[in-house]
Design a protein around this motif. Structure first.
Motif, PDB file in Angstrom:
ATOM      1  N   ASP A  71      62.737  57.901  55.920  1.00  0.00           N
ATOM      2  CA  ASP A  71      64.050  55.854  55.962  1.00  0.00           C
ATOM      3  C   ASP A  71      65.209  56.010  55.269  1.00  0.00           C
ATOM      4  O   ASP A  71      64.808  56.036  53.722  1.00  0.00           O
ATOM      5  N   PRO A  72      66.739  56.296  55.482  1.00  0.00           N
ATOM      6  CA  PRO A  72      67.243  55.590  54.521  1.00  0.00           C
ATOM      7  C   PRO A  72      67.619  54.939  53.774  1.00  0.00           C
ATOM      8  O   PRO A  72      68.019  54.572  52.844  1.00  0.00           O
ATOM      9  N   VAL A  73      66.560  53.026  54.701  1.00  0.00           N
ATOM     10  CA  VAL A  73      67.030  52.369  53.392  1.00  0.00           C
ATOM     11  C   VAL A  73      66.152  52.517  51.808  1.00  0.00           C
ATOM     12  O   VAL A  73      66.557  52.397  50.953  1.00  0.00           O
ATOM     13  N   GLY A  74      65.536  53.266  52.160  1.00  0.00           N
ATOM     14  CA  GLY A  74      64.034  54.297  50.811  1.00  0.00           C
ATOM     15  C   GLY A  74      65.081  54.432  50.465  1.00  0.00           C
ATOM     16  O   GLY A  74      64.365  55.527  49.343  1.00  0.00           O
ATOM     17  N   GLU A  75      66.012  55.786  50.437  1.00  0.00           N
ATOM     18  CA  GLU A  75      66.519  56.662  49.671  1.00  0.00           C
ATOM     19  C   GLU A  75      67.534  56.482  48.597  1.00  0.00           C
ATOM     20  O   GLU A  75      68.148  55.842  49.286  1.00  0.00           O
ATOM     21  N   TYR A  76      68.074  56.926  47.276  1.00  0.00           N
ATOM     22  CA  TYR A  76      68.724  56.547  47.044  1.00  0.00           C
ATOM     23  C   TYR A  76      69.139  58.150  46.764  1.00  0.00           C
ATOM     24  O   TYR A  76      68.574  59.265  46.305  1.00  0.00           O
ATOM     25  N   VAL A  77      70.123  57.864  46.946  1.00  0.00           N
ATOM     26  CA  VAL A  77      71.416  59.181  45.622  1.00  0.00           C
ATOM     27  C   VAL A  77      72.198  59.384  44.540  1.00  0.00           C
ATOM     28  O   VAL A  77      72.564  58.491  44.878  1.00  0.00           O
ATOM     29  N   PHE A  78      71.839  60.682  44.081  1.00  0.00           N
ATOM     30  CA  PHE A  78      72.708  60.539  42.861  1.00  0.00           C
ATOM     31  C   PHE A  78      72.808  62.075  43.286  1.00  0.00           C
ATOM     32  O   PHE A  78      72.666  62.776  42.779  1.00  0.00           O
ATOM     33  N   ASN A  79      75.171  61.748  43.171  1.00  0.00           N
ATOM     34  CA  ASN A  79      75.759  63.015  42.949  1.00  0.00           C
ATOM     35  C   ASN A  79      76.429  63.071  41.873  1.00  0.00           C
ATOM     36  O   ASN A  79      76.730  62.002  40.555  1.00  0.00           O
ATOM     37  N   VAL A  80      76.529  64.003  40.830  1.00  0.00           N
ATOM     38  CA  VAL A  80      77.069  64.277  39.774  1.00  0.00           C
ATOM     39  C   VAL A  80      77.773  65.562  40.278  1.00  0.00           C
ATOM     40  O   VAL A  80      77.474  66.840  40.588  1.00  0.00           O
ATOM     41  N   ASP A  81      79.083  65.420  39.484  1.00  0.00           N
ATOM     42  CA  ASP A  81      79.754  66.798  39.256  1.00  0.00           C
ATOM     43  C   ASP A  81      80.851  66.961  37.983  1.00  0.00           C
ATOM     44  O   ASP A  81      80.684  66.631  37.245  1.00  0.00           O
ATOM     45  N   THR A  82      81.200  68.619  37.477  1.00  0.00           N
ATOM     46  CA  THR A  82      80.882  68.309  36.310  1.00  0.00           C
ATOM     47  C   THR A  82      82.891  69.289  36.614  1.00  0.00           C
ATOM     48  O   THR A  82      82.935  69.703  37.471  1.00  0.00           O
ATOM     49  N   ALA A  83      83.699  68.772  35.015  1.00  0.00           N
ATOM     50  CA  ALA A  83      84.590  69.649  35.502  1.00  0.00           C
ATOM     51  C   ALA A  83      85.063  70.430  33.627  1.00  0.00           C
ATOM     52  O   ALA A  83      84.576  69.557  32.745  1.00  0.00           O
ATOM     53  N   HIS A  84      85.398  71.169  33.594  1.00  0.00           N
ATOM     54  CA  HIS A  84      86.213  72.461  32.787  1.00  0.00           C
ATOM     55  C   HIS A  84      87.550  71.803  31.757  1.00  0.00           C
ATOM     56  O   HIS A  84      87.924  72.067  32.582  1.00  0.00           O
ATOM     57  N   ILE A  85      87.715  71.144  30.957  1.00  0.00           N
ATOM     58  CA  ILE A  85      88.987  70.734  30.517  1.00  0.00           C
ATOM     59  C   ILE A  85      89.482  71.968  29.188  1.00  0.00           C
ATOM     60  O   ILE A  85      88.220  72.013  28.581  1.00  0.00           O
ATOM     61  N   PRO A  86      90.222  73.327  29.927  1.00  0.00           N
ATOM     62  CA  PRO A  86      89.949  74.473  29.076  1.00  0.00           C
ATOM     63  C   PRO A  86      91.135  73.565  27.752  1.00  0.00           C
ATOM     64  O   PRO A  86      91.719  73.013  27.460  1.00  0.00           O
ATOM     65  N   LEU A  87      91.083  74.207  26.957  1.00  0.00           N
ATOM     66  CA  LEU A  87      91.967  73.730  25.211  1.00  0.00           C
ATOM     67  C   LEU A  87      93.149  74.505  26.248  1.00  0.00           C
ATOM     68  O   LEU A  87      94.249  75.357  26.183  1.00  0.00           O
ATOM     69  N   VAL A  88      94.145  73.558  25.150  1.00  0.00           N
ATOM     70  CA  VAL A  88      96.020  73.595  25.445  1.00  0.00           C
ATOM     71  C   VAL A  88      96.611  74.576  24.290  1.00  0.00           C
ATOM     72  O   VAL A  88      96.494  72.626  23.224  1.00  0.00           O
ATOM     73  N   ASN A  89      96.602  74.911  23.694  1.00  0.00           N
ATOM     74  CA  ASN A  89      96.788  76.100  22.593  1.00  0.00           C
ATOM     75  C   ASN A  89      98.912  74.795  22.074  1.00  0.00           C
ATOM     76  O   ASN A  89      98.459  75.109  20.787  1.00  0.00           O
ATOM     77  N   ARG A  90      99.290  74.325  23.219  1.00  0.00           N
ATOM     78  CA  ARG A  90     100.857  74.170  22.905  1.00  0.00           C
ATOM     79  C   ARG A  90     100.212  72.641  22.348  1.00  0.00           C
ATOM     80  O   ARG A  90     100.845  71.930  21.191  1.00  0.00           O
ATOM     81  N   TYR A  91      99.440  72.001  22.702  1.00  0.00           N
ATOM     82  CA  TYR A  91      99.159  70.460  21.836  1.00  0.00           C
ATOM     83  C   TYR A  91      97.915  70.811  21.106  1.00  0.00           C
ATOM     84  O   TYR A  91      97.644  69.040  21.059  1.00  0.00           O
ATOM     85  N   GLY A  92      97.114  71.736  20.914  1.00  0.00           N
ATOM     86  CA  GLY A  92      95.701  71.079  20.185  1.00  0.00           C
ATOM     87  C   GLY A  92      94.834  70.661  20.707  1.00  0.00           C
ATOM     88  O   GLY A  92      94.705  71.617  21.998  1.00  0.00           O
ATOM     89  N   GLY A  93      93.786  70.226  19.815  1.00  0.00           N
ATOM     90  CA  GLY A  93      92.733  70.230  20.516  1.00  0.00           C
ATOM     91  C   GLY A  93      91.001  70.740  21.050  1.00  0.00           C
ATOM     92  O   GLY A  93      91.566  72.014  19.546  1.00  0.00           O
ATOM     93  N   ARG A  94      90.459  71.023  21.471  1.00  0.00           N
ATOM     94  CA  ARG A  94      89.330  71.646  21.890  1.00  0.00           C
ATOM     95  C   ARG A  94      88.746  71.618  23.075  1.00  0.00           C
ATOM     96  O   ARG A  94      89.015  70.872  24.376  1.00  0.00           O
ATOM     97  N   THR A  95      88.017  72.327  23.631  1.00  0.00           N
ATOM     98  CA  THR A  95      87.716  72.957  25.367  1.00  0.00           C
ATOM     99  C   THR A  95      86.654  72.074  25.076  1.00  0.00           C
ATOM    100  O   THR A  95      85.912  71.317  23.924  1.00  0.00           O
ATOM    101  N   PHE A  96      86.512  71.113  26.418  1.00  0.00           N
ATOM    102  CA  PHE A  96      85.294  70.042  26.770  1.00  0.00           C
ATOM    103  C   PHE A  96      84.820  70.120  27.484  1.00  0.00           C
ATOM    104  O   PHE A  96      85.807  70.554  28.750  1.00  0.00           O
ATOM    105  N   GLU A  97      83.558  69.615  27.959  1.00  0.00           N
ATOM    106  CA  GLU A  97      82.911  69.180  29.668  1.00  0.00           C
ATOM    107  C   GLU A  97      83.135  67.677  29.943  1.00  0.00           C
ATOM    108  O   GLU A  97      82.590  67.055  28.929  1.00  0.00           O
TER     109      GLU A  97
END
Length: 297
Positions: free
Chosen positions: A202-228
């Motif tokens: 029954d599509p009316v009783g269905e709940y969909v949870f979409n999730v995605d991740t993205a890895h943000i790399p470190l840019v040495n020129r501007y400093g900072g840190r790697t995070f997700e």
């Protein structure tokens, strides 16, 4: 050419107030099309009007708090404080008294308080903070600062870093308000008024949870840190159902906060402890235990 502008007002206590200020306008640029008030003239006019309004609003406010609620006497004034409040129409200096607790009703108490100290704790009106935040999210901080300085008085002296700090401060307040809502809102699912037979597929009783991740790399020129960065979306399984909420957070989010966030989003979608739930993710390590965090089905 001299122009006199008169402002008359009547405060809530019935007292009348009248104040005048002058605006000078020459005729040198009339042949070049410089007709009427310019932006700079409007800044001067609105700053003077704003100053009068602020003074007249604070005066009855202070007089109200000077009246002792017990004996109706006037509280003595110890001294005066001065501060500047930033508004959309300029930086307004204000002067307000510091009052002493009524010695007749409380002879052993010598504490003082300022009735106007809690007004605009940020030293800026909420309207100015909201306007700065809106422009700061749509343009670069430097462009937004230049835009404010073009049309509003006393903004040219503010650097773009001031606008950036305002925008980031408001963003932190919004995040903190949402976090408190997730922690303290009642997430208990209400009981159904009648029994509903769960139908398979029954599509009316269905709940969909979409999730995605993205890895943000470190840019040495501007400093900072790697995070997700993690982006999620809740929705219903039926075709044509309204879109659900979309949210994003950092990869270091605690599991307890993620669980509260998921439960609150499901509640807003109408979940009442029944229904089929589908989790779609990219197989990231932090989401392998997501199904166990969600409410029991």
């Amino acid at each position: 050419m001299h122009s006199r502008i008169t402002l008359e007002a009547i405060d809530p206590l019935g007292d009348k107030y009248c104040k005048e200020f002058m605006i000078e306008k020459d005729l040198d640029g009339l042949a070049d099309g410089k007709l009427g008030c310019s932006i700079e003239d409007s800044k001067t006019i609105m700053k003077e009007v704003q100053k009068i309004f602020v003074e007249r609003q604070l005066d009855p406010w202070v007089r109200y708090y000077r009246a002792c609620p017990t004996c109706d006497g006037l509280l003595p004034i110890k001294d005066y404080n001065q501060r500047k409040i930033l508004t959309v129409f300029g930086e307004i200096p204000v002067r307000f008294p510091r009052l002493v607790v009524c010695q007749k009703c409380h002879p052993a108490c010598c504490s003082t308080f300022s009735p106007a100290a809690d007004i605009c704790k940020d030293r800026a009106t909420p309207e100015l903070l909201e306007l700065s935040t809106k422009l700061g999210t749509k343009f670069s901080y430097r462009e937004a600062s230049d835009l404010l300085a073009t049309f509003l008085p006393d903004q040219s002296a503010r650097t773009f870093t001031t606008l950036r700090n305002r925008t980031l401060a408001i963003g932190k307040r919004i995040e903190e308000a949402e976090r408190r809502q997730r922690w303290f809102e009642d997430l208990n699912y209400p009981d159904r008024t009648q029994f509903e037979l769960a139908l398979s597929d029954d599509p009316v009783g269905e709940y969909v949870f979409n999730v995605d991740t993205a890895h943000i790399p470190l840019v040495n020129r501007y400093g900072g840190r790697t995070f997700e960065a993690i982006v999620g979306h809740y929705g219903r399984g039926g075709r044509g159902d309204p879109l659900g909420p979309v949210f994003a957070f950092g990869g270091g989010t605690q599991p307890r906060e993620l669980k509260a966030m998921a439960a609150l989003a499901l509640k807003r979608q109408g979940y009442a402890d029944q229904g089929k739930m589908t989790v779609i993710s990219d197989g990231a390590e932090c989401f392998k235990r997501l199904a166990g965090m969600l409410p029991a089905l």
